[in-house]
Structure formats: C-alpha cells, structure tokens
Motif scaffolding. Structure first.
Motif, PDB file in Angstrom:
ATOM      1  N   LYS A 183       0.781  -1.169  -0.124  1.00  0.00           N
ATOM      2  CA  LYS A 183       0.106   0.008  -0.088  1.00  0.00           C
ATOM      3  C   LYS A 183       0.887   1.189   0.074  1.00  0.00           C
ATOM      4  O   LYS A 183       1.897   1.262   0.649  1.00  0.00           O
ATOM      5  N   GLU A 185      -5.201   6.145   1.136  1.00  0.00           N
ATOM      6  CA  GLU A 185      -4.369   5.271   0.002  1.00  0.00           C
ATOM      7  C   GLU A 185      -4.454   5.977  -1.463  1.00  0.00           C
ATOM      8  O   GLU A 185      -5.595   6.436  -1.956  1.00  0.00           O
ATOM      9  N   GLN A 218      -4.287   1.412  -4.969  1.00  0.00           N
ATOM     10  CA  GLN A 218      -5.447   0.635  -4.871  1.00  0.00           C
ATOM     11  C   GLN A 218      -5.701  -0.348  -6.100  1.00  0.00           C
ATOM     12  O   GLN A 218      -6.041  -1.667  -6.158  1.00  0.00           O
TER      13      GLN A 218
END
Length: 132
Positions: free
Chosen positions: A63, A86, A91
């Motif tokens: 991430k 994020e 993603q």
C-alpha cells in the motif's frame, strides 16, 4: 494538542492507524524494511509528519498511503481510516494483483487431500486383484 504540535513515532502511528495489531509487529515490519517513509527505509522512532508518503508491505499487498492526521491512540477502524488515504494507483495495483492471484489459484487443480472411504476400498480391491 493539535496535529502540528503532536510528535508521533512511526511504529506508534502505524499501530494507531491499525496497520498492525501491536506496536511490536509494527516495529518488526519497520526494521525488516517493509515500511518506507518518503521513499527511504525508516527507523522505528522516526517522527511522522502530515503529508508524508508511506509504502507498507503486508503479505502480498503493498500500500502507498499519505498521512492525513497524527494520532498516538488506537481507536476504532472508522476513526483510524481518517488518519490516512491510499493513493488511486496503489488501490488499482492491489486489486489487479488480487485478481491475478485468484485466477492463478483457479487454474490449478484443487488438492484432493486424504482418500475417502470409497477411495480406500477401491485401492484395496485393486491391490487384491493384482496380487500386491
């Protein structure tokens, strides 16, 4: 204390943001090079700043997040989610990797495990018929 006055260690912030269950696990991940702070390896005691970019590797997932708020207290998941955001690329990359892993598992033949009672009977009958 406001966010600008608050000094939070990296391990404590990762724990408060619920990336790790304990500070010890957060410390272990940082020392193992699984957490990068603004593109470089960081120490456990690094002071987190608002706007910093973190790369966190957990299992198969990586991430890339931006720190939005500081906190040294672990709260509920909805409140912890407000501490960071994020990136869109992160993603999309994680979702693509998850789909690829899922497709790869589906392509492999499932493991059978131990023989069933019926399978054992058939094996025994086959061995008896062939003199083994």
């Amino acid at each position: 204390m406001t966010d600008t006055q608050l000094k939070v260690r990296l391990d404590k912030w990762l724990w408060a943001a619920r990336f790790f269950k304990t500070r010890a696990l957060a410390k272990q991940a940082i020392e193992g090079g699984k957490v990068h702070y603004n593109g470089t390896r960081a120490k456990v005691s690094k002071a987190v700043e608002v706007g910093a970019m973190l790369q966190i590797r957990q299992g198969f997932d990586e991430k890339v997040i931006e720190v939005l708020k500081l906190s040294d207290q672990r709260r509920g998941a909805p409140e912890a989610a407000l501490l960071y955001s994020e990136t869109e690329q992160s993603q999309a990359k994680r979702e693509l990797a998850a789909e690829q892993r899922k497709a790869q598992r589906a392509a492999q033949a499932p493991e059978r495990g131990r023989p069933t009672k019926k399978d054992r009977r058939r094996i025994r009958d086959f061995k008896d018929a062939h003199g083994n």
